[in-house]
Design an enzyme around this catalytic site. Sequence first.
Site, short mmCIF file in Angstrom:
data_model
loop_
_atom_site.label_atom_id
_atom_site.label_comp_id
_atom_site.label_asym_id
_atom_site.label_seq_id
_atom_site.Cartn_x
_atom_site.Cartn_y
_atom_site.Cartn_z
N VAL A 115 0.83 -1.19 0.00
CA VAL A 115 0.00 0.00 0.00
C VAL A 115 0.87 1.25 0.00
O VAL A 115 1.88 1.31 0.70
CB VAL A 115 -0.90 0.01 1.25
N CYS A 116 0.48 2.22 -0.81
CA CYS A 116 1.25 3.46 -0.90
C CYS A 116 0.38 4.63 -0.46
O CYS A 116 -0.38 5.17 -1.24
CB CYS A 116 1.70 3.65 -2.35
#
Lengths: 192, 201
Positions: A115-116
């Site tokens: 996840v960014c």
Amino acid sequence: MFIGQQHHAPNTILKLSLNFSLQTAATMAAKAARRLLSEYRELINNETDGIYAGPISEDNFMLWECLIAGPPDTPFEGGMFSATLKFPDDYPLSPPELKFTCEILHPNVYPDGTVCISILHPPGDDPNMYESASERWSPIQSVEKVLLSVMSMLAEPNDESGANVDASKMFRDDRARYENIVRRCARKTVGL
Amino acid sequence: MAGSIGIPQLIFCAIVAALFYRYVLSPPQASGGSGPTSGRRPRATVSQTDIDSVRVMFPQISVAAIRWELEKNGGSVPATTEKILNDGFLPEPPASVTRQTPSPLPPSVNSEPGSLGGTGRSQAPASSSSSSAATTIGHSDLVTRYNLHSRLETHRPGTSAEQLSSSPKKNDKASLFIRGRERRDLMVLEARKKMEGMLRR
């Protein structure tokens, strides 16, 4: 004899410094484990709707599994998305790494599931400066806040910082197809 | 005379002795039940955390195979994941390596029915039909992963962990884990019921 003596001194220094760094690492890891135990206790005692997080195994507090419910009124609704949280030894100084372990299509999730989002980035490394320092990782953040941020990320993708280029494009240009795939992913998470 | 045995000869003897020890004497020693900490291990040491993080994504792949692959590629989790996704499996290590590896996973992970590494599951890896852009890891759904099929019928919507456990809240580690797992399972069951309802509409 002669050769042995020559190597003796540097060896001792090496051993000493290794010992020292091992000890520092051990105290840091112990600190991290203590903090994680208290976060876990907090999460279990004060349940927050739609999220679960806890260590996968009782003897490793640095690797957690978590569940994030798909936010209502989005194509993710009804799905229960699983992820792992990997904590560094110097947690909470450094942020954990969050990685989905289920099939998911989202502009801000790399194809490998990582996840960014800004809360998972330390304040130091933002070359574009588009994330304000307050929404970045700091020791006052917590697992709960991270998961809630991910939940709102699911509801409102940021297609400007695309971690998954294909997903960003689809989100922008072919919303119906994007939502269809997301709905299918959501169904799959609960085995339907 | 002393001149006949100089330093070069000594060094030569030492090298020969070392090689002799290395190749002639150590193999029986290594296979004779020496642990993973024995000095004779040319490959990268693999941390349990790395093995666990691969295992979480691919519960169907044996710990021995994951360890073997990590040792081969220098402990890179991304490379291992990549390989599993590409090939759909990991080769099992040769028998000589398997003997060296310690117990597969901490027993709490392996034996508990509700945990990730539950036994008796042979999920098909890498489903090729998945959409091109979607992430494809962890192929088992949560009901399967946490072994909840048997509880699907008996579960009543709206039950919370508090209602189920009659004992007062305890904060020691063990009971935290029990309550945590129960909460996790209930969340999955609730989500499943909700999704069933959504699909019926």
